[in-house]
Enzyme design. Structure first.
Site, mmCIF file in Angstrom:
data_model
loop_
_atom_site.group_PDB
_atom_site.id
_atom_site.type_symbol
_atom_site.label_atom_id
_atom_site.label_comp_id
_atom_site.label_asym_id
_atom_site.label_seq_id
_atom_site.Cartn_x
_atom_site.Cartn_y
_atom_site.Cartn_z
ATOM 1 N N HIS A 1 5.235 -24.590 -36.892
ATOM 2 C CA HIS A 1 4.979 -24.071 -38.521
ATOM 3 C C HIS A 1 6.055 -22.928 -38.136
ATOM 4 O O HIS A 1 5.885 -21.879 -38.647
ATOM 5 C CB HIS A 1 4.114 -23.831 -39.034
ATOM 6 C CG HIS A 1 3.322 -25.123 -39.489
ATOM 7 N ND1 HIS A 1 3.659 -26.012 -40.641
ATOM 8 C CD2 HIS A 1 2.429 -26.187 -38.736
ATOM 9 C CE1 HIS A 1 2.806 -26.948 -40.731
ATOM 10 N NE2 HIS A 1 2.259 -27.102 -39.528
ATOM 11 N N LEU B 1 4.568 -37.794 -34.509
ATOM 12 C CA LEU B 1 5.353 -37.933 -33.380
ATOM 13 C C LEU B 1 6.861 -38.085 -33.677
ATOM 14 O O LEU B 1 7.870 -38.668 -33.127
ATOM 15 C CB LEU B 1 5.001 -38.791 -32.274
ATOM 16 C CG LEU B 1 3.671 -38.903 -31.848
ATOM 17 C CD1 LEU B 1 3.102 -40.001 -30.879
ATOM 18 C CD2 LEU B 1 3.475 -37.446 -31.003
ATOM 19 N N GLU C 1 16.462 -35.700 -45.132
ATOM 20 C CA GLU C 1 15.054 -35.916 -45.579
ATOM 21 C C GLU C 1 14.807 -34.822 -46.663
ATOM 22 O O GLU C 1 13.817 -35.026 -47.583
ATOM 23 C CB GLU C 1 14.279 -35.453 -44.236
ATOM 24 C CG GLU C 1 12.820 -35.856 -44.445
ATOM 25 C CD GLU C 1 12.139 -36.217 -43.303
ATOM 26 O OE1 GLU C 1 12.555 -36.467 -42.131
ATOM 27 O OE2 GLU C 1 10.832 -36.028 -43.156
ATOM 28 N N ASP D 1 12.384 -31.492 -35.594
ATOM 29 C CA ASP D 1 12.080 -32.914 -35.177
ATOM 30 C C ASP D 1 13.571 -33.506 -34.943
ATOM 31 O O ASP D 1 14.030 -34.150 -33.777
ATOM 32 C CB ASP D 1 11.391 -33.648 -36.310
ATOM 33 C CG ASP D 1 9.909 -32.912 -36.440
ATOM 34 O OD1 ASP D 1 9.648 -32.184 -35.802
ATOM 35 O OD2 ASP D 1 9.415 -33.467 -37.452
ATOM 36 N N TYR E 1 1.733 -29.248 -46.405
ATOM 37 C CA TYR E 1 2.791 -28.844 -45.686
ATOM 38 C C TYR E 1 3.792 -27.793 -46.495
ATOM 39 O O TYR E 1 4.219 -26.562 -46.311
ATOM 40 C CB TYR E 1 3.871 -29.783 -45.200
ATOM 41 C CG TYR E 1 4.805 -29.626 -44.311
ATOM 42 C CD1 TYR E 1 4.825 -29.084 -42.957
ATOM 43 C CD2 TYR E 1 6.203 -29.182 -44.559
ATOM 44 C CE1 TYR E 1 5.774 -28.870 -42.052
ATOM 45 C CE2 TYR E 1 7.096 -28.899 -44.076
ATOM 46 C CZ TYR E 1 7.225 -28.712 -42.603
ATOM 47 O OH TYR E 1 8.113 -28.435 -41.731
HETATM 48 C C1 GLA Z 1 6.765 -31.454 -39.203
HETATM 49 C C2 GLA Z 1 7.998 -30.783 -39.494
HETATM 50 C C3 GLA Z 1 8.816 -29.844 -38.588
HETATM 51 C C4 GLA Z 1 7.910 -28.793 -38.396
HETATM 52 C C5 GLA Z 1 6.595 -29.016 -37.978
HETATM 53 C C6 GLA Z 1 5.629 -28.168 -37.777
HETATM 54 O O1 GLA Z 1 6.982 -31.795 -38.031
HETATM 55 O O2 GLA Z 1 8.949 -31.889 -39.793
HETATM 56 O O3 GLA Z 1 9.987 -29.253 -39.149
HETATM 57 O O4 GLA Z 1 7.839 -27.931 -39.414
HETATM 58 O O5 GLA Z 1 6.142 -30.292 -38.824
HETATM 59 O O6 GLA Z 1 5.804 -27.578 -36.560
#
Ligand code: GLA
Length: 377
Positions: free
Chosen positions: A30, A121, A156, A168, A216
């Site tokens: 985060h 993942l 996304e 990610d 989130y």
């Molecule tokens: C998800 C989001 C990432 C990041 C993480 C938390 O995986 O896609 O961009 O914010 O949560 O670290």
């Protein structure tokens, strides 16, 4: 394998086969959307894609994870979503078009996966990036990996409606074998940090919380609120000392705790990268543990099952560190340990989980791989 599956579904040969890895984040949770640092690795589980160009403008997608959905048909000149898994690859094509990359023809895609979904993942990012990479190979040789990551994140955010950061997609596109990727999510500057003489094991709690996406987005809002009151554009632009001096200007104690996590986590990533460079795994493990505690108590994105897995791992001989990984509210822990202790670890963590939760977790020893690639036929 994907080539013959492609043929079975589409009745013709595929032209190419690509693979995008999933990712596991070692530390820096985060922090990406707070303009901070992250330290993920690409792993050897991921999404395979076989594809071939068409003579018309149709885009057809099939996934062996969703055989019941059959072949989903889209049109590159109609931006209509279908509220199913295939919106992910289709969104990437819409986003590419928006960035000026217009494919010369339609395409058929077959996706196969050995990456658990909804486990934190990055299966979504892997589907997105493998789609962009296939199009790069077929149509857009000048599309860079970094640009792919940015376009997939845009897809996304804009079309799927998940307000994720860049970590990610960047890790999936840019990962490197046996290295963690130290990324500054604000500037996209990055550096590879070798990960040697330690084993990486992922443990899947098997928990998926339906509220994860809304929670989130709520965390992001709490951070934005703190930014406004602190009068900064991103929380991670503050050092822990600056934050201490300014934190009273955040009126909500909840936002103050969220901000405290982001600022201290960012600092931990810096220290973790240094520890990895020295192969100081004890220090790395200590930082992973602090990260988990902060995510549990300050950011409140852990859950009972993840706490159990992390806390049990901390007591297992040979484990340097363990923490929840990814967005949270379920999913996996990441565990760093001495090589040679993996099978004992697997037995111990499985029985600890079984004892308290009445079922065994899935345990995946992983190796750190490179980012998206084209496979030999
Ligand atoms: C998800 C989001 C990432 C990041 C993480 C938390 O995986 O896609 O961009 O914010 O949560 O670290």
């Amino acid at each position: 394998m994907e080539a013959s599956c492609f043929e079975k579904i589409f009745g013709r040969c595929s032209e190419l086969h690509c693979f995008a890895p999933g990712r596991v984040n070692l530390i820096g949770e985060h922090t990406d959307y707070n303009g901070g640092l992250v330290l993920p690795c690409a792993i050897d589980k991921g999404i395979h894609c076989a594809a071939a160009r068409r003579t018309d403008l149709k885009l057809q997608f099939y996934s062996d994870s969703y055989p019941q959905d059959g072949v989903r048909v889209y049109h590159s000149d109609r931006p209509d979503l279908q509220h199913c898994w295939a919106d992910y690859p289709f969104s990437v094509i819409l986003a590419l078009q928006g960035f000026g990359y217009q494919p010369a023809s339609g395409c058929d895609f077959f996706f196969g996966s050995d990456l658990p979904e909804g486990a934190g993942l990055s299966s979504s990012a892997a589907v997105e990036v493998v789609t962009a990479f296939v199009l790069h190979e077929l149509f857009f040789p000048f599309l860079s990996r970094q640009e792919m990551a940015v376009i997939c994140q845009f897809a996304e955010n804009r079309f799927i409606g998940v307000n994720c950061g860049i970590m990610d997609q960047f890790a999936v596109a840019m990962g490197k074998e046996n290295c963690a990727l130290l990324l500054d999510a604000h500037t996209l500057q990055h550096e590879y940090v070798p990960l040697k003489n330690a084993a990486l094991v992922i443990v899947n709690s098997g928990v998926k919380h339906s509220l994860a996406a809304s929670a989130y987005n709520q965390r992001r809002q709490e951070c934005e609120y703190a930014c406004r009151e602190l009068n900064v554009s991103a929380l991670c632009s503050l050092s822990p000392e600056e934050f201490e001096r300014k934190k009273q200007s955040i009126t909500s104690s909840l936002s103050r705790r969220r901000a405290f996590h982001a600022v201290t986590e960012n600092q931990r990533v810096k220290q973790a990268a240094e520890a990895l460079k020295r192969q100081d795994y004890r220090e790395m493990g200590r930082l992973m543990r602090e990260s988990h505690i902060s995510l549990r108590d300050q950011y409140e994105v852990s859950c009972e099952e993840l706490d159990l897995l992390a806390e049990a791992a901390w007591e297992i001989p040979g484990v340097y560190g363990a923490r929840m990984t990814g967005g949270g509210f379920g999913g996996c822990t990441v565990n760093l340990m001495e090589p040679g202790t993996v099978s004992d670890f697997t037995g111990s963590i499985s029985s600890a989980y079984l004892k308290k939760q009445g079922r065994e977790p899935a345990v995946y020893p992983v190796s750190v791989s490179s980012g998206v690639t084209r496979c030999e036929e």
